[in-house]
Write a protein that holds these residues in place. Sequence first.
Motif, PDB file in Angstrom:
ATOM      1  N   THR A 271       0.827  -1.203   0.000  1.00 54.62           N
ATOM      2  CA  THR A 271       0.000   0.000   0.000  1.00 54.62           C
ATOM      3  C   THR A 271       0.863   1.256   0.000  1.00 54.62           C
ATOM      4  O   THR A 271       1.969   1.264   0.557  1.00 54.62           O
ATOM      5  CB  THR A 271      -0.916   0.035   1.232  1.00 54.62           C
ATOM      6  OG1 THR A 271      -0.110  -0.023   2.406  1.00 54.62           O
ATOM      7  CG2 THR A 271      -1.882  -1.130   1.227  1.00 54.62           C
ATOM      8  N   LYS A 272       0.351   2.276  -0.624  1.00 53.99           N
ATOM      9  CA  LYS A 272       0.979   3.595  -0.617  1.00 53.99           C
ATOM     10  C   LYS A 272      -0.111   4.644  -0.454  1.00 53.99           C
ATOM     11  O   LYS A 272      -1.189   4.519  -1.045  1.00 53.99           O
ATOM     12  CB  LYS A 272       1.750   3.844  -1.917  1.00 53.99           C
ATOM     13  CG  LYS A 272       2.963   2.943  -2.113  1.00 53.99           C
ATOM     14  CD  LYS A 272       3.673   3.275  -3.415  1.00 53.99           C
ATOM     15  CE  LYS A 272       4.882   2.361  -3.627  1.00 53.99           C
ATOM     16  NZ  LYS A 272       5.577   2.669  -4.898  1.00 53.99           N
ATOM     17  N   LEU A 273       0.186   5.658   0.337  1.00 53.78           N
ATOM     18  CA  LEU A 273      -0.775   6.725   0.541  1.00 53.78           C
ATOM     19  C   LEU A 273      -0.147   8.044   0.102  1.00 53.78           C
ATOM     20  O   LEU A 273       1.033   8.299   0.382  1.00 53.78           O
ATOM     21  CB  LEU A 273      -1.196   6.802   2.006  1.00 53.78           C
ATOM     22  CG  LEU A 273      -2.365   7.748   2.300  1.00 53.78           C
ATOM     23  CD1 LEU A 273      -3.325   7.127   3.295  1.00 53.78           C
ATOM     24  CD2 LEU A 273      -1.849   9.062   2.846  1.00 53.78           C
ATOM     25  N   LYS A 274      -0.916   8.855  -0.590  1.00 55.11           N
ATOM     26  CA  LYS A 274      -0.430  10.136  -1.078  1.00 55.11           C
ATOM     27  C   LYS A 274      -1.395  11.238  -0.671  1.00 55.11           C
ATOM     28  O   LYS A 274      -2.606  11.045  -0.656  1.00 55.11           O
ATOM     29  CB  LYS A 274      -0.267  10.119  -2.600  1.00 55.11           C
ATOM     30  CG  LYS A 274       0.856   9.220  -3.086  1.00 55.11           C
ATOM     31  CD  LYS A 274       1.034   9.331  -4.594  1.00 55.11           C
ATOM     32  CE  LYS A 274       2.199   8.450  -5.067  1.00 55.11           C
ATOM     33  NZ  LYS A 274       2.393   8.564  -6.536  1.00 55.11           N
ATOM     34  N   GLY A 275      -0.815  12.396  -0.360  1.00 55.68           N
ATOM     35  CA  GLY A 275      -1.604  13.552   0.023  1.00 55.68           C
ATOM     36  C   GLY A 275      -0.792  14.475   0.912  1.00 55.68           C
ATOM     37  O   GLY A 275      -0.002  14.018   1.737  1.00 55.68           O
TER      38      GLY A 275
ATOM     39  N   GLU B  93       4.999  10.645   5.164  1.00 51.69           N
ATOM     40  CA  GLU B  93       5.985  10.230   6.149  1.00 51.69           C
ATOM     41  C   GLU B  93       5.657  10.751   7.547  1.00 51.69           C
ATOM     42  O   GLU B  93       6.214  10.268   8.545  1.00 51.69           O
ATOM     43  CB  GLU B  93       7.383  10.714   5.743  1.00 51.69           C
ATOM     44  CG  GLU B  93       7.516  12.215   5.607  1.00 51.69           C
ATOM     45  CD  GLU B  93       7.029  12.757   4.268  1.00 51.69           C
ATOM     46  OE1 GLU B  93       7.166  13.972   4.054  1.00 51.69           O
ATOM     47  OE2 GLU B  93       6.511  11.967   3.467  1.00 51.69           O
ATOM     48  N   ASP B  94       4.717  11.715   7.664  1.00 54.29           N
ATOM     49  CA  ASP B  94       4.342  12.286   8.962  1.00 54.29           C
ATOM     50  C   ASP B  94       3.098  11.632   9.547  1.00 54.29           C
ATOM     51  O   ASP B  94       3.007  11.474  10.766  1.00 54.29           O
ATOM     52  CB  ASP B  94       4.092  13.798   8.828  1.00 54.29           C
ATOM     53  CG  ASP B  94       5.308  14.545   8.321  1.00 54.29           C
ATOM     54  OD1 ASP B  94       6.387  14.353   8.915  1.00 54.29           O
ATOM     55  OD2 ASP B  94       5.188  15.301   7.344  1.00 54.29           O
TER      56      ASP B  94
ATOM     57  N   VAL C  48      -3.696   5.968   9.563  1.00 51.27           N
ATOM     58  CA  VAL C  48      -3.561   7.340   9.080  1.00 51.27           C
ATOM     59  C   VAL C  48      -3.855   8.275  10.231  1.00 51.27           C
ATOM     60  O   VAL C  48      -4.967   8.299  10.761  1.00 51.27           O
ATOM     61  CB  VAL C  48      -4.526   7.632   7.902  1.00 51.27           C
ATOM     62  CG1 VAL C  48      -4.363   9.061   7.451  1.00 51.27           C
ATOM     63  CG2 VAL C  48      -4.228   6.694   6.755  1.00 51.27           C
ATOM     64  N   SER C  49      -2.849   9.015  10.655  1.00 45.59           N
ATOM     65  CA  SER C  49      -3.011   9.925  11.792  1.00 45.59           C
ATOM     66  C   SER C  49      -3.763  11.168  11.343  1.00 45.59           C
ATOM     67  O   SER C  49      -3.359  11.852  10.402  1.00 45.59           O
ATOM     68  CB  SER C  49      -1.638  10.308  12.345  1.00 45.59           C
ATOM     69  OG  SER C  49      -1.753  11.354  13.263  1.00 45.59           O
ATOM     70  N   ILE C  50      -4.855  11.456  12.031  1.00 41.09           N
ATOM     71  CA  ILE C  50      -5.643  12.650  11.713  1.00 41.09           C
ATOM     72  C   ILE C  50      -5.493  13.709  12.809  1.00 41.09           C
ATOM     73  O   ILE C  50      -5.429  14.900  12.543  1.00 41.09           O
ATOM     74  CB  ILE C  50      -7.130  12.295  11.541  1.00 41.09           C
ATOM     75  CG1 ILE C  50      -7.280  11.142  10.528  1.00 41.09           C
ATOM     76  CG2 ILE C  50      -7.923  13.482  11.080  1.00 41.09           C
ATOM     77  CD1 ILE C  50      -6.798  11.477   9.139  1.00 41.09           C
ATOM     78  N   ASN C  51      -5.441  13.287  14.072  1.00 40.75           N
ATOM     79  CA  ASN C  51      -5.259  14.188  15.210  1.00 40.75           C
ATOM     80  C   ASN C  51      -4.074  13.730  16.028  1.00 40.75           C
ATOM     81  O   ASN C  51      -3.913  12.538  16.301  1.00 40.75           O
ATOM     82  CB  ASN C  51      -6.507  14.195  16.106  1.00 40.75           C
ATOM     83  CG  ASN C  51      -7.555  15.149  15.575  1.00 40.75           C
ATOM     84  OD1 ASN C  51      -7.236  16.262  15.215  1.00 40.75           O
ATOM     85  ND2 ASN C  51      -8.781  14.695  15.503  1.00 40.75           N
TER      86      ASN C  51
END
Length: 371
Positions: free
Chosen positions: A84-88, A105-106, A117-120
Amino acid sequence: MCENLCTSLGTLTTTCCTMSCIKARFLSLLDYKTEKYLVAKNKKVGILYRAIQLSIIGYLIGWVFLRKKGYQEMDESIQSSVITKLKGVSVTQTLESGLMVWGPEDYVIPPQLFSFVSINRPAQSDKRNATKRHFFFSKGSMSGRCLRDAENSTGTCEIYGWCPVERQLKPNGSLLQNAENFTIYIKNFIQFPKFSFSKSNVLETTDKSYLTKCRYDEQLHPYCPIFRLGDIIKRTGHNFQDMATFGGAIAIMINWDCDLDKGYAYCNPQYDFTRLDISVSNKSIAAGFNFRHARYFKNSAGESFRSLFKVYGIRFVIMVHGKAGMFNIIPTVINVAAGLALMGAFCIFYVLYMNLFKFHYYITTSDFPVL
């Protein structure tokens, strides 16, 4: 009968007669015999008999062969791997961090395995030190010392821990407001070892720009492996911003149901999405998902510090299921034979117990001549 006749004759004659009997029994094995037929001359009986036969034939063709594909050999031991890869990219402005640019990376934790996926990320800086706590079960290890402000005052227990203790803060909203526009690239490789068949969920096309412009859509692009984060949450029946505040767990199920008789191009995945962190039966369990992690550093004096993060976000669980089938003569013959045996068993049962239905019938039997 033959033995009784031979015993009444003389010794020599008896021996010859016995040999003739054995020869006759052996030759009888090569005879062709026909069975007697039972004829019930009654229309109700005939209609019911044919209805049973047609029902069994319909079951054999419709359910066994068309629905369950009983003519195929099946392989359900699917072997699978997921990348998997996530972009944004998102930009935030807060009092604690100031202006900050967020990339994958953050907010992807851990970086090597896309699962969260960190949102907060509420944070606080702590210093490792000895502190006084009034509670027996406190956030640290007891030092064994009892501290008093005065000789006659009630003492407090000293613990080793990080100061100050964690503040119980709840997020007021999602930190990454535009996270629902992030995209997830799910690359899935599968193999059915019994048939030496392998494939991936990436559409095979000569258009090299296909993956840069396609987004998964059940109608327009059902075989595009790139998903918009907001669309995934929407397909579970929930709102992205509500879930982003306190987090959640989402299952992405990839199902491979392949009929290899149709060909390589017809083996394609089907996607399903559901939310996992909501309990329908137990309302006392709060929805959401979070965890804590820390980053450590030291100042110029050598004192240890840490930044404690309580992270709210969306955890993705990717599950792959599948089966493949291919024509094989062995299961075909077995199912046909089982259907015919079932038909014969029902017919025999019907004939033997036909009198339970109080039908009047006539029975005629006839022996066919031996050819």
